[in-house]
Design a protein around this motif. Structure first.
Motif, PDB file in Angstrom:
ATOM      1  N   UNK A 210      -8.009  47.677  47.100  1.00 50.88           N
ATOM      2  CA  UNK A 210      -8.319  47.160  48.432  1.00 50.88           C
ATOM      3  C   UNK A 210      -8.547  48.367  49.347  1.00 50.88           C
ATOM      4  N   UNK A 211      -9.802  48.516  49.813  1.00 49.38           N
ATOM      5  CA  UNK A 211     -10.180  49.662  50.639  1.00 49.38           C
ATOM      6  C   UNK A 211     -10.067  49.304  52.103  1.00 49.38           C
ATOM      7  N   UNK A 212      -9.838  50.307  52.936  1.00 48.16           N
ATOM      8  CA  UNK A 212      -9.930  50.117  54.378  1.00 48.16           C
ATOM      9  C   UNK A 212     -11.275  50.669  54.841  1.00 48.16           C
ATOM     10  N   UNK A 213     -11.911  50.006  55.781  1.00 44.91           N
ATOM     11  CA  UNK A 213     -13.147  50.521  56.372  1.00 44.91           C
ATOM     12  C   UNK A 213     -13.168  50.258  57.863  1.00 44.91           C
ATOM     13  N   UNK A 214     -13.771  51.169  58.601  1.00 46.08           N
ATOM     14  CA  UNK A 214     -13.850  51.022  60.057  1.00 46.08           C
ATOM     15  C   UNK A 214     -13.376  52.301  60.707  1.00 46.08           C
ATOM     16  N   UNK A 215     -14.352  53.214  60.949  1.00 48.51           N
ATOM     17  CA  UNK A 215     -14.049  54.494  61.600  1.00 48.51           C
ATOM     18  C   UNK A 215     -12.984  55.304  60.865  1.00 48.51           C
ATOM     19  N   UNK A 216     -12.977  55.223  59.524  1.00 47.34           N
ATOM     20  CA  UNK A 216     -12.079  56.111  58.778  1.00 47.34           C
ATOM     21  C   UNK A 216     -12.690  57.512  58.813  1.00 47.34           C
ATOM     22  N   UNK A 217     -11.876  58.483  59.222  1.00 51.29           N
ATOM     23  CA  UNK A 217     -12.333  59.861  59.400  1.00 51.29           C
ATOM     24  C   UNK A 217     -11.272  60.788  58.824  1.00 51.29           C
ATOM     25  N   UNK A 218     -11.640  62.074  58.603  1.00 52.83           N
ATOM     26  CA  UNK A 218     -10.635  62.998  58.064  1.00 52.83           C
ATOM     27  C   UNK A 218      -9.341  63.023  58.883  1.00 52.83           C
ATOM     28  N   UNK A 219      -9.443  62.835  60.205  1.00 52.83           N
ATOM     29  CA  UNK A 219      -8.199  62.965  60.984  1.00 52.83           C
ATOM     30  C   UNK A 219      -7.317  61.716  60.990  1.00 52.83           C
ATOM     31  N   UNK A 220      -7.799  60.605  60.493  1.00 52.41           N
ATOM     32  CA  UNK A 220      -6.892  59.438  60.424  1.00 52.41           C
ATOM     33  C   UNK A 220      -6.673  58.957  58.986  1.00 52.41           C
ATOM     34  N   UNK A 221      -7.355  59.598  58.035  1.00 47.41           N
ATOM     35  CA  UNK A 221      -7.322  59.088  56.654  1.00 47.41           C
ATOM     36  C   UNK A 221      -5.959  59.247  55.983  1.00 47.41           C
ATOM     37  N   UNK A 222      -5.309  60.386  56.186  1.00 41.16           N
ATOM     38  CA  UNK A 222      -4.037  60.614  55.482  1.00 41.16           C
ATOM     39  C   UNK A 222      -3.048  59.492  55.762  1.00 41.16           C
ATOM     40  N   UNK A 223      -2.948  59.134  57.042  1.00 40.23           N
ATOM     41  CA  UNK A 223      -1.948  58.119  57.412  1.00 40.23           C
ATOM     42  C   UNK A 223      -2.334  56.747  56.849  1.00 40.23           C
ATOM     43  N   UNK A 224      -3.622  56.434  56.864  1.00 34.17           N
ATOM     44  CA  UNK A 224      -4.046  55.138  56.306  1.00 34.17           C
ATOM     45  C   UNK A 224      -3.813  55.104  54.798  1.00 34.17           C
TER      46      UNK A 224
END
Ligand code: PGA
Length: 258
Positions: A210-224
């Motif tokens: 199950x992937x997350x999508x919607x403005x995933x960027x290097x600066x928020x990816x680790x936490x997601x």
């Protein structure tokens, strides 16, 4: 993250000529072409599938399309079929993206027929689901997501369910710079996994990405990606540049560390 192989998919949308696509694909191959801990999927527009497919041949990168028709062939001007995509060595296809639903009027029944046709042709569907801002504000997120998952996966045999990838993309987060917080996303991902367990059993549900999508960027990816039920990302904007996409692949690889 868990025992599931993380997946980072780049949804290039209506961007990149074949030449530009090859340039980006080659840069990615040079940097993450041997990355085997993360499944990387590039989804260029139809017109660049062939060229990008050749550029990534023999690497760990896989090819995906952004859409398809459910019929195998016939009088459907402007459409392409699962068999045609297989002929270009695509292994994945994005289905039911919110832009297809809202701009092109695709409904759950049509999307379901595509999911079934993709599986029949051994293409892995990346089924996109997600609520509008107004639906979230009205407290209807779970209801909307449940209907999209249940209708989208109707008739999928349990034996093929593991081939399906779900992408949870809150519509209000797509291309807006607004992301769901990791906790908000995890809550919906866990809810989706529960729906999969109800349909296919807990063991199979535990293996579906199950992937997350919607403005995933290097600066928020680790936490997601640190969240238990978030198994990767469907990346729009940040997939168009090698650097940001490579950073996201590295985040996914890092999320596997104990
Ligand atoms: P975004 O797009 O990363 O640009 O928000 C994601 C998507 O639409 O798949």
């Amino acid at each position: 993250m868990s025992h599931r192989t993380p997946l980072i998919a780049g949804n290039w949308k209506m961007n990149k000529t074949p030449a530009e696509g090859v340039e980006l694909a080659k840069a990615l191959v040079a940097q993450v072409g041997t990355e085997s801990a993360v499944q990387i999927v590039l989804c260029p527009p139809f017109t660049a599938l062939d060229a990008v497919g050749r550029a990534i041949e023999g690497t760990h990168l896989a090819l995906g399309a952004q859409n398809m028709h459910d019929k195998a062939s016939g009088a459907f001007t402007g459409e392409v079929s699962a068999t045609m995509l297989r002929g270009l060595h695509a292994g994945y296809v994005i289905l039911g993206h919110s832009e297809r639903r809202s701009i092109f009027g695709e409904d759950d029944a049509f999307i379901n027929r595509k999911v079934l046709a993709a599986l029949e042709a051994s293409l892995k569907p990346i089924l996109c689901v997600g609520e509008l801002l107004s639906e979230r504000e009205a407290g209807r997120t779970n209801e909307v997501v449940r209907i999209q998952v249940e209708k989208g996966l109707a008739g999928v045999p349990a034996g093929r369910a593991e081939q399906v990838v779900i992408a949870y993309e809150p519509v209000w987060a797509i291309g807006t710079g607004k992301t769901a917080t990791p906790a908000m996303a995890q809550e919906v991902h866990a809810f989706i996994r529960g729906l999969l367990a109800a349909q296919f059993g807990a063991e199979i549900a535990a293996r579906v990405r199950i992937l997350y999508g919607g403005s995933m960027k290097p600066d928020n990816a680790d936490a997601l990606l640190a969240e238990h039920d978030i198994d990767g990302g469907l990346i729009g904007g940040a997939s168009l540049e090698a650097k940001s996409f490579v950073d996201l692949v590295r985040s996914a690889a890092k999320s596997l560390a104990p």
